[in-house]
Scaffold this motif. Structure first.
Motif, PDB file in Angstrom:
ATOM      1  N   LEU A 158       0.852  -1.179   0.000  1.00  0.00           N
ATOM      2  CA  LEU A 158       0.000   0.000   0.000  1.00  0.00           C
ATOM      3  C   LEU A 158       0.887   1.227   0.000  1.00  0.00           C
ATOM      4  CD1 LEU A 158      -2.843   1.329   0.361  1.00  0.00           C
ATOM      5  CD2 LEU A 158      -2.391   1.249   2.841  1.00  0.00           C
ATOM      6  N   SER A 159       0.698   2.119  -0.971  1.00  0.00           N
ATOM      7  CA  SER A 159       1.469   3.357  -1.012  1.00  0.00           C
ATOM      8  C   SER A 159       0.519   4.530  -1.222  1.00  0.00           C
ATOM      9  CB  SER A 159       2.530   3.313  -2.110  1.00  0.00           C
ATOM     10  OG  SER A 159       1.967   3.095  -3.386  1.00  0.00           O
ATOM     11  N   ILE A 160       0.847   5.652  -0.573  1.00  0.00           N
ATOM     12  CA  ILE A 160      -0.043   6.804  -0.535  1.00  0.00           C
ATOM     13  C   ILE A 160       0.742   8.075  -0.833  1.00  0.00           C
ATOM     14  CG2 ILE A 160      -1.491   8.221   0.985  1.00  0.00           C
ATOM     15  CD1 ILE A 160      -2.248   5.674   2.476  1.00  0.00           C
ATOM     16  N   GLY A 161       0.119   8.970  -1.588  1.00  0.00           N
ATOM     17  CA  GLY A 161       0.706  10.274  -1.858  1.00  0.00           C
ATOM     18  C   GLY A 161      -0.301  11.373  -1.550  1.00  0.00           C
ATOM     19  N   PHE A 162       0.196  12.495  -1.034  1.00  0.00           N
ATOM     20  CA  PHE A 162      -0.684  13.616  -0.706  1.00  0.00           C
ATOM     21  C   PHE A 162       0.013  14.926  -1.049  1.00  0.00           C
ATOM     22  CE2 PHE A 162      -2.379  16.862   2.208  1.00  0.00           C
ATOM     23  CZ  PHE A 162      -3.724  16.777   1.889  1.00  0.00           C
ATOM     24  N   ASN A 163      -0.700  15.808  -1.755  1.00  0.00           N
ATOM     25  CA  ASN A 163      -0.182  17.119  -2.105  1.00  0.00           C
ATOM     26  C   ASN A 163      -1.166  18.192  -1.637  1.00  0.00           C
ATOM     27  OD1 ASN A 163       2.120  16.163  -3.630  1.00  0.00           O
ATOM     28  ND2 ASN A 163       0.651  15.533  -5.196  1.00  0.00           N
ATOM     29  N   PHE A 164      -0.624  19.324  -1.168  1.00  0.00           N
ATOM     30  CA  PHE A 164      -1.463  20.449  -0.774  1.00  0.00           C
ATOM     31  C   PHE A 164      -0.791  21.743  -1.202  1.00  0.00           C
ATOM     32  CE2 PHE A 164      -2.401  23.864   2.277  1.00  0.00           C
ATOM     33  CZ  PHE A 164      -3.767  23.973   2.068  1.00  0.00           C
ATOM     34  N   GLN A 200      -4.632  17.036  -3.276  1.00  0.00           N
ATOM     35  CA  GLN A 200      -4.648  15.845  -4.133  1.00  0.00           C
ATOM     36  C   GLN A 200      -4.223  14.642  -3.306  1.00  0.00           C
ATOM     37  OE1 GLN A 200      -1.627  14.975  -7.333  1.00  0.00           O
ATOM     38  NE2 GLN A 200      -3.409  15.242  -8.661  1.00  0.00           N
ATOM     39  N   PHE A 201      -5.006  13.596  -3.408  1.00  0.00           N
ATOM     40  CA  PHE A 201      -4.732  12.362  -2.671  1.00  0.00           C
ATOM     41  C   PHE A 201      -4.671  11.212  -3.674  1.00  0.00           C
ATOM     42  CE2 PHE A 201      -6.027   8.574  -0.321  1.00  0.00           C
ATOM     43  CZ  PHE A 201      -5.207   8.653   0.795  1.00  0.00           C
ATOM     44  N   SER A 202      -3.622  10.396  -3.568  1.00  0.00           N
ATOM     45  CA  SER A 202      -3.491   9.269  -4.491  1.00  0.00           C
ATOM     46  C   SER A 202      -3.085   8.020  -3.721  1.00  0.00           C
ATOM     47  CB  SER A 202      -2.457   9.570  -5.589  1.00  0.00           C
ATOM     48  OG  SER A 202      -1.168   9.788  -5.040  1.00  0.00           O
ATOM     49  N   VAL A 203      -3.462   6.876  -4.250  1.00  0.00           N
ATOM     50  CA  VAL A 203      -3.143   5.604  -3.624  1.00  0.00           C
ATOM     51  C   VAL A 203      -2.853   4.571  -4.697  1.00  0.00           C
ATOM     52  CG1 VAL A 203      -5.576   4.880  -3.495  1.00  0.00           C
ATOM     53  CG2 VAL A 203      -3.914   3.845  -1.958  1.00  0.00           C
ATOM     54  N   LEU A 204      -1.855   3.727  -4.440  1.00  0.00           N
ATOM     55  CA  LEU A 204      -1.553   2.553  -5.257  1.00  0.00           C
ATOM     56  C   LEU A 204      -1.528   1.359  -4.310  1.00  0.00           C
ATOM     57  CD1 LEU A 204       1.420   3.934  -7.402  1.00  0.00           C
ATOM     58  CD2 LEU A 204      -0.791   3.215  -8.308  1.00  0.00           C
ATOM     59  N   SER A 205      -2.279   0.315  -4.604  1.00  0.00           N
ATOM     60  CA  SER A 205      -2.349  -0.813  -3.684  1.00  0.00           C
ATOM     61  C   SER A 205      -2.541  -2.110  -4.443  1.00  0.00           C
ATOM     62  CB  SER A 205      -3.501  -0.612  -2.688  1.00  0.00           C
ATOM     63  OG  SER A 205      -4.737  -0.547  -3.383  1.00  0.00           O
ATOM     64  N   ASN A 206      -2.063  -3.191  -3.849  1.00  0.00           N
ATOM     65  CA  ASN A 206      -2.312  -4.514  -4.414  1.00  0.00           C
ATOM     66  C   ASN A 206      -2.205  -5.563  -3.331  1.00  0.00           C
ATOM     67  OD1 ASN A 206       0.522  -5.800  -4.458  1.00  0.00           O
ATOM     68  ND2 ASN A 206       0.866  -3.825  -5.451  1.00  0.00           N
ATOM     69  N   ILE A 207      -2.796  -6.703  -3.595  1.00  0.00           N
ATOM     70  CA  ILE A 207      -2.742  -7.839  -2.692  1.00  0.00           C
ATOM     71  C   ILE A 207      -2.748  -9.112  -3.535  1.00  0.00           C
ATOM     72  CG2 ILE A 207      -5.271  -7.951  -2.416  1.00  0.00           C
ATOM     73  CD1 ILE A 207      -4.747  -8.711   0.542  1.00  0.00           C
ATOM     74  N   GLY A 208      -2.029 -10.133  -3.084  1.00  0.00           N
ATOM     75  CA  GLY A 208      -1.960 -11.385  -3.829  1.00  0.00           C
ATOM     76  C   GLY A 208      -1.927 -12.577  -2.893  1.00  0.00           C
ATOM     77  N   TYR A 209      -2.333 -13.717  -3.412  1.00  0.00           N
ATOM     78  CA  TYR A 209      -2.345 -14.968  -2.653  1.00  0.00           C
ATOM     79  C   TYR A 209      -1.821 -16.075  -3.551  1.00  0.00           C
ATOM     80  CZ  TYR A 209      -4.120 -18.990   0.003  1.00  0.00           C
ATOM     81  OH  TYR A 209      -4.220 -20.155   0.711  1.00  0.00           O
ATOM     82  N   THR A 210      -0.909 -16.884  -3.024  1.00  0.00           N
ATOM     83  CA  THR A 210      -0.314 -17.958  -3.809  1.00  0.00           C
ATOM     84  C   THR A 210      -0.650 -19.310  -3.198  1.00  0.00           C
ATOM     85  OG1 THR A 210       1.539 -16.525  -4.429  1.00  0.00           O
ATOM     86  CG2 THR A 210       1.828 -18.887  -4.749  1.00  0.00           C
ATOM     87  N   ALA A 211      -1.293 -20.177  -3.981  1.00  0.00           N
ATOM     88  CA  ALA A 211      -1.583 -21.548  -3.568  1.00  0.00           C
ATOM     89  C   ALA A 211      -0.719 -22.506  -4.402  1.00  0.00           C
ATOM     90  CB  ALA A 211      -3.067 -21.853  -3.754  1.00  0.00           C
ATOM     91  N   ASP A 212      -0.949 -23.805  -4.241  1.00  0.00           N
ATOM     92  CA  ASP A 212      -0.096 -24.781  -4.918  1.00  0.00           C
ATOM     93  C   ASP A 212      -0.222 -24.705  -6.434  1.00  0.00           C
ATOM     94  OD1 ASP A 212       0.509 -25.530  -2.385  1.00  0.00           O
ATOM     95  OD2 ASP A 212      -0.546 -27.449  -2.435  1.00  0.00           O
ATOM     96  N   LYS A 213      -1.435 -24.548  -6.940  1.00  0.00           N
ATOM     97  CA  LYS A 213      -1.649 -24.608  -8.390  1.00  0.00           C
ATOM     98  C   LYS A 213      -2.242 -23.332  -8.963  1.00  0.00           C
ATOM     99  CE  LYS A 213      -0.311 -28.876  -9.299  1.00  0.00           C
ATOM    100  NZ  LYS A 213       0.786 -29.172 -10.255  1.00  0.00           N
TER     101      LYS A 213
END
Length: 349
Positions: free
Chosen positions: A139-145, A153-166
């Motif tokens: 999770l990354s966040i940026g803020f400008n005033f 200005q408010f911005s966000v970049l985010s991701n999530i992942g899950y790894t199983a066997d197959k």
């Protein structure tokens, strides 16, 4: 003005999810052994090898050691790991260097014994029972005033992942929102969710859903559901390069309620590049082209490009570019929309 600037629920959800993952710790017996090219010996708990970097936790250090996989000449562990090889094969096995040959690893899956070069092992992760232990998140966040016109200005970049066997699952949410006096709020939001089912020889089946809300192209919501097949062309400890193709069903709703909702069938071709193990710098890029099968001469493209510089304690600085092109937008909308984002964030690997 600042009192009116509210953080959307999605940002709060991603923040607390990342915090929960960060705080989740488990105590294990530390019996894994590593020997490096310089003859240093480490005993601890091997947690993961990803993107050419192996992480090991030891009793005698407050922080985990991160070691380049290419510098390991001996490894021994009785833990069971999920491993990926450069030929695309996925193996559940213990990890052991072949006696007398530091270039080879011996893997045992059931009754099958597999000998492979250590350089052909491109991913290692300890298999644990908890759901949280298989998650990756950032999770990354940026803020400008600016005082001028009370610009925020408010911005966000985010991701999530899950790894199983197959199979693997991933999702992302990115947004930029700007406010200033006497000007209507401008916003751009995109999200994605997808899954891959891994097959032999680095082939995989894929299913994705993408969502885009974009003031510049007058899109209230564009949603696209995709299904297809892909293959890793390069799958090494420094570079992943994959391509995919299939069909997409796309639905478009516009900010102008007088414009009818549009449905279309598209083909898609995707290119994905992930470069890492270049000191503290990594690069991720995903480019998708959508030629329409139901609208003559219409072509869309989506480009995402992220350059990341790693900081201590799993923090990072990220520069992001998102670019969208539509050869036949509705009247009054732009063919092109793009956004640059500079953010500070934290990740769990």
């Amino acid at each position: 003005m600042l009192e009116q600037f509210k953080i959307p629920k999605w940002y709060t959800f991603m923040f607390y999810l990342s915090l929960a993952v960060f705080c989740n710790t488990q105590v294990k017996a530390q019996n894994d052994t590593l020997v490096l090219k310089n003859k240093d010996k480490l005993i601890g708990d091997i947690k993961e090898m990803n993107k050419g970097v192996l992480t090991i936790e030891t009793d005698y250090s407050d922080s985990d050691f991160q070691i380049k996989w290419k510098d390991v000449i001996y490894v021994s562990s009785d833990q069971t790991y999920l491993m990926s090889l450069s030929n695309g094969r996925r193996v559940n096995s213990k990890l052991q260097t072949k006696t007398g040959d530091s270039n080879m690893i011996v893997l045992t899956q059931g009754t099958e014994v597999i000998e492979t070069k250590i350089t052909d092992v491109v991913y290692v992760k300890a298999i644990e029972n908890s759901f949280i232990s298989r998650l990756d998140a950032s999770l990354s966040i940026g803020f400008n005033f600016a005082k001028t016109n009370n610009l925020t200005q408010f911005s966000v970049l985010s991701n999530i992942g899950y790894t199983a066997d197959k199979w693997g699952f991933s999702a992302g949410f990115n947004s930029v929102r700007s406010n200033q006096d006497d000007v209507e709020e401008t916003k751009r939001t995109d999200a994605n969710i997808g899954a891959k089912y891994f097959m032999r020889h680095d082939w995989f089946a894929l299913a994705n859903a993408t969502f885009l809300s974009n003031d510049e192209q007058l899109l209230k919501l564009r949603s696209s559901t995709q299904g297809g097949i892909g293959k890793y062309i390069i799958h090494s400890n420094r570079v992943y390069f994959a391509t995919g193709t299939g069909l997409a069903w796309t639905n478009e709703n516009y900010t102008d309620a007088s414009i009818d909702t549009k449905n279309s069938l598209e083909a898609f071709l995707s290119l994905e590049l992930n470069m890492f193990d270049f000191d503290d710098i990594s690069l991720y890029s995903n480019f998708v082209v959508y030629p329409s099968l139901t609208e003559s001469d219409r072509v869309r493209t989506d480009l995402n490009l992220n350059l990341k510089y790693d900081l201590p304690l799993d923090f990072f600085v990220k520069l992001g570019l998102t670019h969208n092109f539509d050869s036949k937008p509705i009247e009054g909308a732009s063919e092109v929309d793009y956004v640059f984002q500079t953010t500070l964030g934290w990740e769990l690997d």
